[in-house]
Design a protein around this motif. Structure first.
Motif, PDB file in Angstrom:
ATOM      1  N   CYS A  10      -4.976  -7.341   7.477  1.00  0.00           N
ATOM      2  CA  CYS A  10      -4.551  -7.023   8.848  1.00  0.00           C
ATOM      3  C   CYS A  10      -3.460  -5.974   8.858  1.00  0.00           C
ATOM      4  O   CYS A  10      -3.320  -5.223   9.822  1.00  0.00           O
ATOM      5  N   ARG A  33      -4.806  -0.389  12.068  1.00  0.00           N
ATOM      6  CA  ARG A  33      -5.057  -1.048  13.351  1.00  0.00           C
ATOM      7  C   ARG A  33      -6.453  -1.636  13.456  1.00  0.00           C
ATOM      8  O   ARG A  33      -6.623  -2.750  13.970  1.00  0.00           O
ATOM      9  N   LEU A  91      -8.461  -2.632  11.118  1.00  0.00           N
ATOM     10  CA  LEU A  91      -8.614  -3.818  10.290  1.00  0.00           C
ATOM     11  C   LEU A  91      -7.844  -4.984  10.869  1.00  0.00           C
ATOM     12  O   LEU A  91      -8.231  -6.145  10.711  1.00  0.00           O
ATOM     13  N   TYR A  92      -6.738  -4.704  11.523  1.00  0.00           N
ATOM     14  CA  TYR A  92      -5.969  -5.758  12.192  1.00  0.00           C
ATOM     15  C   TYR A  92      -6.845  -6.415  13.242  1.00  0.00           C
ATOM     16  O   TYR A  92      -6.946  -7.641  13.303  1.00  0.00           O
TER      17      TYR A  92
END
Lengths: 631, 155
Positions: free
Chosen positions: A32, A36, A38-39
């Motif tokens: 995460c 962003r 992947l978050y």
């Protein structure tokens, strides 16, 4: 491919979730933090439901229900990771009949249940309900943070004693009940003493809050844990006892009727769907009620809305009260107190212009002497004295030093990891700590088929009481394996004894047999109680407990352990022909079908330190089962 | 459509970039997707518009190894899998897993996911970013906030 992150982002949700399945929560959090996109992927409920499933604390069916009370599966995972090391069997040496507290999942909570020393009823272990009393609950809030509730009973009324949960050590083996001084909490939770709430106006309180909000969380924590702080365990037994007494006498909430039912589901999901659903509804409401009480200190009364009267933080007690109680109750007045300055701190109102922290410091100065620095110097001086007054001053200085780091104190559960020594499978326990000790339990494995928790009774046929003996004492045994002098041994450690007056010390080995030494003794019976033929699979030679030199030092006599059909064990003493039969216990299932009995007063309910050889947990009238009554 | 027990039916698979691969049916049906196409339509030439030739070749290599008639030594198979996957760069692994997902080859999907996870496991954020060529688009404040949010997982 242009940007690297599109590598992982190219994966459809399902595939991404499969990837995260073998990752730890920490790894997912690292993902995460990468970028962003992947978050956004990493915080999804799908990913975190998988994480919760991997923890394997409760089945998915329960997780789906628990989700209704939390903001996300990520929050739920946070709570589960936090409380996971607490799950298991915790014991104390005292009372000698047995002090077994099993911590198991509840509803967005874990519940500590004490198994009462008891006899088997006519229905036997399978169908007769096991008696248990609540010790504590740790409940998760919507954001995953944890709230601690100690259970206790005072004069026929059940109470919650709310407190905090210290960060749980992953490898904890001791649960300590402590009192902790705290700085005033902020974020909307204001701490007022009832005695001067009306002197502080809203402005002042808001100002205090705002000044705190600039401090980051870690800094605030550091402020609380200043290196000069005396840990609770360094205080004398008397002081610890006193502090716990004071806090539990003042910081408590009556358990409302609506919250005094189930603490966990009475059936396992899948066995009785309708009942399960009903239980979930009840438990969900109960937990909301508990969290409300935890934050507001009582059930919300509609219609009363005095904006000036913020309720006191229900888990904290402000220290001006404490100092009064402490000084009153035991003649704490030592050479450190300045004579005639009692008035300084009893009249709180005279200091209303100062901020709270300023106020407390002042009054403390008056109690402790002219200046704060005099404490440490007098400490050093006093420690050189061999006189008792010098020691007392030292202890008083410790207590005041302990109290100095905060303006309020509250109850806290501290799960810590300490060096524990064992005698065979039983921990050696410090007598004066308000503690419960973790009993290491091993699951059955290859070469350790019989490891785990077993329930046993004396006599044949197993499990059912006979005409002559209407109640059969229920024993809990922990079976474990040990290497000793080249021999592999199977040890049956007694952790609970359902007799009226204890026969052998808590934690004694009821039997020790050698796995490598088959027994040639014949099993005395051909059929079981229902006249079914018996299939005796194996037999091992060893020794069983017997009277020895006094209570504390039992002896042993030869005997054999028989394995019958893999679900039944029987140890038979060679000379006396006494039979101890055992079957595996699924404690969680037993407790779900169990019968709840009242708790003890709060501190004793957590840790009963007064030496006892009888059933201290049975000071009440009831029940369907025969209960060993106290002497 | 059932095959004659002695004859080995051959299927042609065609990638979107026009590469053709001739494989035995027993190999091709390791893919549930292809299996369904054969059963429903009885085709002998199957176009696969979602897979490129390079990737299809690798998938076929895997399926061939895992469909040899005899029950191959599972130790051998495991060794093949490890070598087959460990030697590949991450972008290649991603391509294969996407193809395997489209072709519905569950065992291959699972194995690749585990391998990808292995490349993330126990790594720091910086190491993950480097391995997967990820650009950090957080502001320092945002990053700090997220670290605080997740502090519990690092205790």
């Amino acid at each position: 491919m242009s940007c690297g992150s599109s590598l992982l982002l190219a994966l459809p949700d399902d595939i991404f979730t499969i990837v995260t399945r073998t990752l730890t929560p920490r790894d997912v959090c690292n993902l995460c933090l990468c970028c962003r996109s992947l978050y956004a992927l990493g915080v999804s409920d799908k990913v975190w439901l998988t994480q919760c499933n991997v923890l394997d604390i409760v089945p998915q069916r329960d997780l789906l229900e628990w989700r209704k009370g939390v903001s996300s599966y990520r929050a739920l995972c946070q709570f589960l990771v936090c409380v996971q090391p607490l799950i298991g069997i915790w014991v104390h040496q005292n009372p000698e009949l047995g002090n077994v507290v099993y911590v198991m999942p509840g509803f967005i909570s874990v519940v500590g249940c004490r198994i009462i020393p008891q006899e088997l009823g006519p229905l036997g272990l399978e169908d007769g309900p096991i008696l248990w009393a609540p010790v504590f609950e740790i409940v998760g809030d919507a954001d995953g943070s944890a709230a601690f509730f100690l259970h206790g009973r005072d004069k026929e009324t059940d109470y919650f004693y709310p407190g905090s949960l210290k960060a749980v050590d992953r490898t904890c083996n001791v649960l300590l009940l402590e009192v902790e001084p705290k700085q005033q909490r902020n974020g909307g939770k204001l701490v007022h003493s009832k005695s001067f709430a009306h002197h502080l106006d809203k402005e002042l309180s808001r100002r205090i809050c705002r000044s705190d909000s600039g401090i980051s969380k870690s800094e605030r924590v550091d402020g609380q844990n200043a290196s000069s702080m005396v840990p609770f365990n360094k205080l004398s037994f008397g002081d610890r006892r006193k502090l716990l007494d004071i806090v539990t006498s003042q910081v408590r909430l009556k358990v409302p009727e609506s919250a005094n039912g189930l603490l966990f589901a009475s059936v396992t999901g899948g066995n009785d769907d309708e009942k399960f659903r009903q239980d979930m509804v009840y438990l969900c409401e109960r937990r909301s009620l508990l969290m409300q009480m935890y934050k507001l200190g009582g059930v919300c009364n509609d219609g009363e809305d005095d904006p000036l009267m913020h309720p006191p933080d229900p888990t904290q007690l402000d220290l001006s009260e404490i100092r009064k109680s402490l000084d009153r109750s035991s003649g704490f007045r030592s050479s450190l107190l300045n004579g005639g300055n009692d008035n300084g701190w009893t009249h709180c109102s005279s200091n209303k212009k100062k901020t709270l922290t300023g106020y407390f410091r002042d009054s403390l100065k008056q109690i402790l002497g002219k200046s704060n620095s005099s404490i440490s110097s007098s400490n050093r001086q006093n420690s050189k004295n061999s006189s008792s007054s010098g020691e007392n001053s030292n202890k008083h200085a410790q207590l005041h030093e302990f109290l100095r780091t905060g303006d309020t104190i509250g109850l806290t559960l501290h799960a810590s990891s300490v060096r524990l020594s064992f005698y065979r499978a039983w921990p050696n326990m410090h007598d004066s700590r308000f503690a419960l000790y973790k009993l290491p339990m091993h699951a059955p494995a290859v070469g350790q088929e019989y490891a785990g928790l077993w329930g046993g009774t004396f006599g044949w046929p197993p499990g059912k009481p006979s005409e002559e003996k209407p109640g059969k004492a229920l024993f809990f045994l922990l079976l474990s394996y040990e290497e000793s002098q080249g021999k592999r041994q199977l040890i049956g450690t007694k952790i609970l004894e359902g007799t009226h007056y204890v026969l052998h010390p808590n934690g004694s080995a009821m039997f020790i047999v050698n796995i490598n030494e088959p027994s040639h003794e014949a099993f005395p019976w051909d059929t079981d109680g229902d006249s079914h033929p018996l299939d005796v699979r194996q037999a091992f030679t060893g020794e069983g407990i017997a009277n020895g030199y006094g209570f504390r030092y039992p002896g042993s006599r030869p005997g054999s352990l028989f394995v019958i059909q893999d679900e039944l064990l029987a140890f038979i003493w060679k000379e006396s022909k006494a039979v101890l039969t055992m079957q595996r216990l699924n404690l969680q299932e037993l407790l779900k079908k169990g019968e709840r009995v009242p708790a003890l007063p709060p501190i004793a309910n957590f840790s009963y330190l007064t030496k006892s050889y009888s059933n201290v947990f049975a000071g009440f009238t009831n029940t369907s089962n025969g209960l060993s009554s106290p002497r | 459509m059932s095959t004659k027990s002695q004859e080995k039916q051959l299927i042609t698979l065609k990638s979107w970039d026009e590469e053709e691969f001739v494989v035995e049916e027993s190999v091709a049906v390791k893919s549930e997707t292809i299996k369904n196409i054969i059963e429903d339509c009885g085709l002998e030439l199957i176009p696969l518009p979602n897979v490129d030739g390079k990737t299809l070749a690798k998938v076929i290599e895997y399926c061939t190894k895992h469909s040899t008639g005899s029950n191959d030594d599972s130790e051998d198979l495991k060794k093949f899998d490890d070598e087959f996957l460990d030697s590949k760069e991450i972008p290649v692994l991603i391509d294969i897993v996407l193809a395997a997902n489209y072709l519905n080859i569950e065992s291959l999907v699972e194995k690749i996911c585990t391998k990808i996870a292995d490349r993330i496991k126990d790594m720091s954020v910086e190491e993950v970013r480097e391995a997967f060529k990820i650009e950090n688009d957080f502001t320092p404040e945002e990053e700090k906030k997220i670290r605080n949010e997740h502090a519990w997982a690092f205790e």
